[in-house]
Scaffold this active site. Sequence first.
Site, PDB file in Angstrom:
ATOM      1  N   HIS A  46       0.750  -0.988  -0.502  1.00 26.92           N
ATOM      2  CA  HIS A  46       0.043   0.402   0.445  1.00 26.92           C
ATOM      3  C   HIS A  46       1.420   1.258  -0.029  1.00 26.92           C
ATOM      4  O   HIS A  46       2.294   1.376   0.574  1.00 26.92           O
ATOM      5  CB  HIS A  46      -0.772   0.247   1.273  1.00 26.92           C
ATOM      6  CG  HIS A  46      -1.534  -1.142   0.963  1.00 26.92           C
ATOM      7  ND1 HIS A  46      -3.024  -0.830   1.950  1.00 26.92           N
ATOM      8  CD2 HIS A  46      -2.345  -1.995   1.008  1.00 26.92           C
ATOM      9  CE1 HIS A  46      -4.245  -1.736   1.877  1.00 26.92           C
ATOM     10  NE2 HIS A  46      -2.920  -2.668   1.040  1.00 26.92           N
ATOM     11  N   GLU A  48       1.272   3.850   1.631  1.00 24.94           N
ATOM     12  CA  GLU A  48       1.493   4.711   2.996  1.00 24.94           C
ATOM     13  C   GLU A  48       3.206   3.618   3.473  1.00 24.94           C
ATOM     14  O   GLU A  48       3.884   3.708   4.307  1.00 24.94           O
ATOM     15  CB  GLU A  48       0.717   3.509   4.496  1.00 24.94           C
ATOM     16  CG  GLU A  48      -0.138   5.226   3.750  1.00 24.94           C
ATOM     17  CD  GLU A  48      -1.563   4.071   2.999  1.00 24.94           C
ATOM     18  OE1 GLU A  48      -2.434   4.647   3.336  1.00 24.94           O
ATOM     19  OE2 GLU A  48      -1.669   3.089   2.714  1.00 24.94           O
ATOM     20  N   CYS A  76      -5.565   1.712   6.268  1.00 24.07           N
ATOM     21  CA  CYS A  76      -6.835   0.411   6.179  1.00 24.07           C
ATOM     22  C   CYS A  76      -5.846   0.417   7.422  1.00 24.07           C
ATOM     23  O   CYS A  76      -4.558   1.045   8.074  1.00 24.07           O
ATOM     24  CB  CYS A  76      -6.355  -0.025   5.429  1.00 24.07           C
ATOM     25  SG  CYS A  76      -4.822  -1.326   5.565  1.00 24.07           S
ATOM     26  N   CYS A  79      -2.515  -0.948   7.478  1.00 22.63           N
ATOM     27  CA  CYS A  79      -1.292   0.999   7.204  1.00 22.63           C
ATOM     28  C   CYS A  79      -1.029   1.637   9.204  1.00 22.63           C
ATOM     29  O   CYS A  79      -0.356   1.775   8.913  1.00 22.63           O
ATOM     30  CB  CYS A  79      -1.867   1.594   6.072  1.00 22.63           C
ATOM     31  SG  CYS A  79      -1.627   1.031   4.442  1.00 22.63           S
TER      32      CYS A  79
END
Length: 152
Positions: A46, A48, A76, A79
Amino acid sequence: MQRALELARRAGAEAEVPVGAVLVRSNEVIAEGWNCPVSTHDPTAHAEVVALRAGGLRELNYRLGKTTLYVTLEPCAMCIGALINARVARVVFGAWDLKAGACGSLLDLPRDLRLSHRMDIFGGVCSEESGILLRSFFETRRNVRWVDKLIE
């Protein structure tokens, strides 16, 4: 946040969910990332996490205190967990994620007093631009699938 939006557009152009992230310390960009789990075959890629990995390598430290992460979508659980472990001081995000957001939408992990690190969270910054990128990405994917079914 404008740089994060540019990175989100890049992710979208690469057929990834359009999310971008920029890690900043003292008004200096130290790392950035965009979603790339599909192209890297890595479910943890992701935006991040990609930015955190780059920041850790640059700083030669897994602790990234006194930093701010700008990201176009509410993080999420995975993350925000990584951001907590990295000791990021502040997260500024764009669109709220009602299905998977862990900063106030579905969950609120940064404010869980049982966790060892506190961070400031600011949501809704450039949310309209972030939301438009996400909506158009998913609308296009849905339309492509619909058209593909017509052709079969």
